[in-house]
Design an enzyme around this catalytic site. Sequence first.
Site, PDB file in Angstrom:
ATOM      1  N   TYR A 146      -4.079 -31.072  28.870  1.00 41.08           N
ATOM      2  CA  TYR A 146      -5.390 -31.733  28.710  1.00 41.08           C
ATOM      3  C   TYR A 146      -5.202 -33.014  27.918  1.00 41.08           C
ATOM      4  CZ  TYR A 146      -7.296 -27.334  30.361  1.00 41.08           C
ATOM      5  OH  TYR A 146      -7.560 -26.233  31.123  1.00 41.08           O
ATOM      6  N   LYS A 149      -0.324  -9.252  11.851  1.00 43.42           N
ATOM      7  CA  LYS A 149      -1.162  -8.112  11.491  1.00 43.42           C
ATOM      8  C   LYS A 149      -2.439  -8.269  12.295  1.00 43.42           C
ATOM      9  CE  LYS A 149      -3.181  -5.431   7.756  1.00 43.42           C
ATOM     10  NZ  LYS A 149      -3.398  -5.232   6.319  1.00 43.42           N
ATOM     11  N   THR A 185       0.817  -1.222   0.000  1.00 39.59           N
ATOM     12  CA  THR A 185       0.000   0.000   0.000  1.00 39.59           C
ATOM     13  C   THR A 185       0.844   1.263   0.000  1.00 39.59           C
ATOM     14  OG1 THR A 185      -1.838  -1.083   1.083  1.00 39.59           O
ATOM     15  CG2 THR A 185      -1.699   1.285   1.376  1.00 39.59           C
ATOM     16  N   ASP A 245       1.588  -6.341  -4.567  1.00 44.10           N
ATOM     17  CA  ASP A 245       0.749  -6.458  -3.368  1.00 44.10           C
ATOM     18  C   ASP A 245       1.295  -7.656  -2.600  1.00 44.10           C
ATOM     19  OD1 ASP A 245      -1.467  -7.448  -1.670  1.00 44.10           O
ATOM     20  OD2 ASP A 245      -2.587  -5.850  -2.656  1.00 44.10           O
ATOM     21  N   SER A 246       1.496  -7.512  -1.305  1.00 47.08           N
ATOM     22  CA  SER A 246       2.146  -8.611  -0.585  1.00 47.08           C
ATOM     23  C   SER A 246       1.269  -9.859  -0.534  1.00 47.08           C
ATOM     24  CB  SER A 246       2.570  -8.176   0.820  1.00 47.08           C
ATOM     25  OG  SER A 246       1.473  -8.129   1.702  1.00 47.08           O
ATOM     26  N   THR A 271       1.516  -4.768   4.071  1.00 44.97           N
ATOM     27  CA  THR A 271       1.278  -5.203   5.450  1.00 44.97           C
ATOM     28  C   THR A 271       0.645  -6.589   5.542  1.00 44.97           C
ATOM     29  OG1 THR A 271      -0.894  -4.125   5.492  1.00 44.97           O
ATOM     30  CG2 THR A 271       0.984  -2.840   6.298  1.00 44.97           C
ATOM     31  N   ASP A 272      -0.075  -7.008   4.483  1.00 46.09           N
ATOM     32  CA  ASP A 272      -0.862  -8.240   4.612  1.00 46.09           C
ATOM     33  C   ASP A 272      -0.013  -9.461   4.939  1.00 46.09           C
ATOM     34  OD1 ASP A 272      -3.260  -6.946   4.230  1.00 46.09           O
ATOM     35  OD2 ASP A 272      -3.356  -7.350   2.079  1.00 46.09           O
TER      36      ASP A 272
HETATM   37  N1  ASP Z   1      -2.710  -5.366   0.265  1.00 47.42           N
HETATM   38  C1  ASP Z   1      -1.616  -4.550   0.752  1.00 47.42           C
HETATM   39  C2  ASP Z   1      -0.365  -5.406   0.744  1.00 47.42           C
HETATM   40  O1  ASP Z   1      -0.186  -6.197   1.609  1.00 47.42           O
HETATM   41  C3  ASP Z   1      -1.920  -4.067   2.115  1.00 47.42           C
HETATM   42  C4  ASP Z   1      -0.889  -3.116   2.686  1.00 47.42           C
HETATM   43  O2  ASP Z   1       0.217  -2.968   2.235  1.00 47.42           O
HETATM   44  O3  ASP Z   1      -1.223  -2.453   3.713  1.00 47.42           O
HETATM   45  O4  ASP Z   1       0.424  -5.282  -0.144  1.00 47.42           O
END
Ligand code: ASP
Length: 340
Positions: free
Chosen positions: A281, A159, A13, A54-55, A88-89
């Site tokens: 457990y 994230k 982004t 785009d990541s 960020t993704d």
């Molecule tokens: N879709 C974008 C990415 O991961 C989101 C971002 O960068 O905030 O490339």
Amino acid sequence: MKPRVLVVQTGGTLAMGAHGATLSLSAGPRDLLSLVPQLAEIADLEVQPLFNLDSGDLQPAHWLAIARAVHAALGRDDLAGVVVTHGTDTMAYSASALAFLLGPLPKPVIFTGAQRPLADVRTDARSNLVDATLGATLAVPEVAIAFGSQILRGCRTMKADAWALDAFASPACRPLVELGIDVSVAPHVRRSGALRPLDERIEPRVLAVRVFPGLDPRIVIGALRTGEGVRGLVLEAYGTGNLPNAAGSSLIPALEEAAARAVPVVVVSQCPRGHVELARYEGGAAAARAGAIDGGDMTVEAALAKLMIGLGRFDRRADLRAFLCADVAGERTALAAVTG
Ligand code: ASP
């Protein structure tokens, strides 16, 4: 003399612009750093455009490409550190993978990105770039993420917020650097280490399965038996590592199928805080008897990246298990510290 920092660009982004209602890389600015001239006051910058994606489109092959660029930079005496701009993704996945691929670090490797494009008036990209560039000049020899006025250990982050500007959380590890009025570097930053040759071996054929009421174990068994072949499994279990163990819904037959196929199963928790303790457990204890590996307090992102890299590196199951259970890059709290 100002320190020198390499900025490796990969997209996200931060580098996007608006294309109607949709953010797109093709509409983004060409020269990111001209939009933040203040960066030159912190460091002499060298920019390396690696790719512009785009990541969400990044794959393990892209991790390796980033690792190669960063590894070459870390070998240079003239650089104080490296910044990687990234979407960020999947930033937490890439940062985790790089931590394991690179091993001990002589210098900082700081990922950053933004929730809003750098070209926007109300952008978080500018401050994140400033913080990342500053971080790359500090004594923080880790793969880290600079976001929301903090620098976090990359292999501990997730994230955690899709819309807020402080998008990343590191629930099990305090920030490495807090960038408030002061800049304070925490005492738990890892020590620097000599750079090792880059080991690019990786096995991407892993699967993550979230345990939930209604999960049909036959689906997991089916995945293990497919022709493509799952080589490793991360199981996101309940709480301290519990999972269904009652007749009909028990996941233990799936774990036994995995063991019979020599497919390692790493159990992590669905809870962002706290750690797995399989013996607590009966479901977890049965999983341990079936060979499941206690993932401690690793994030899913770290567990997946570590499993891929471990599978690439180790043929002997005992060596792989030891690698997965060890704290390699600060991604898991040593078991004794957790339980004792
Ligand atoms: N879709 C974008 C990415 O991961 C989101 C971002 O960068 O905030 O490339």
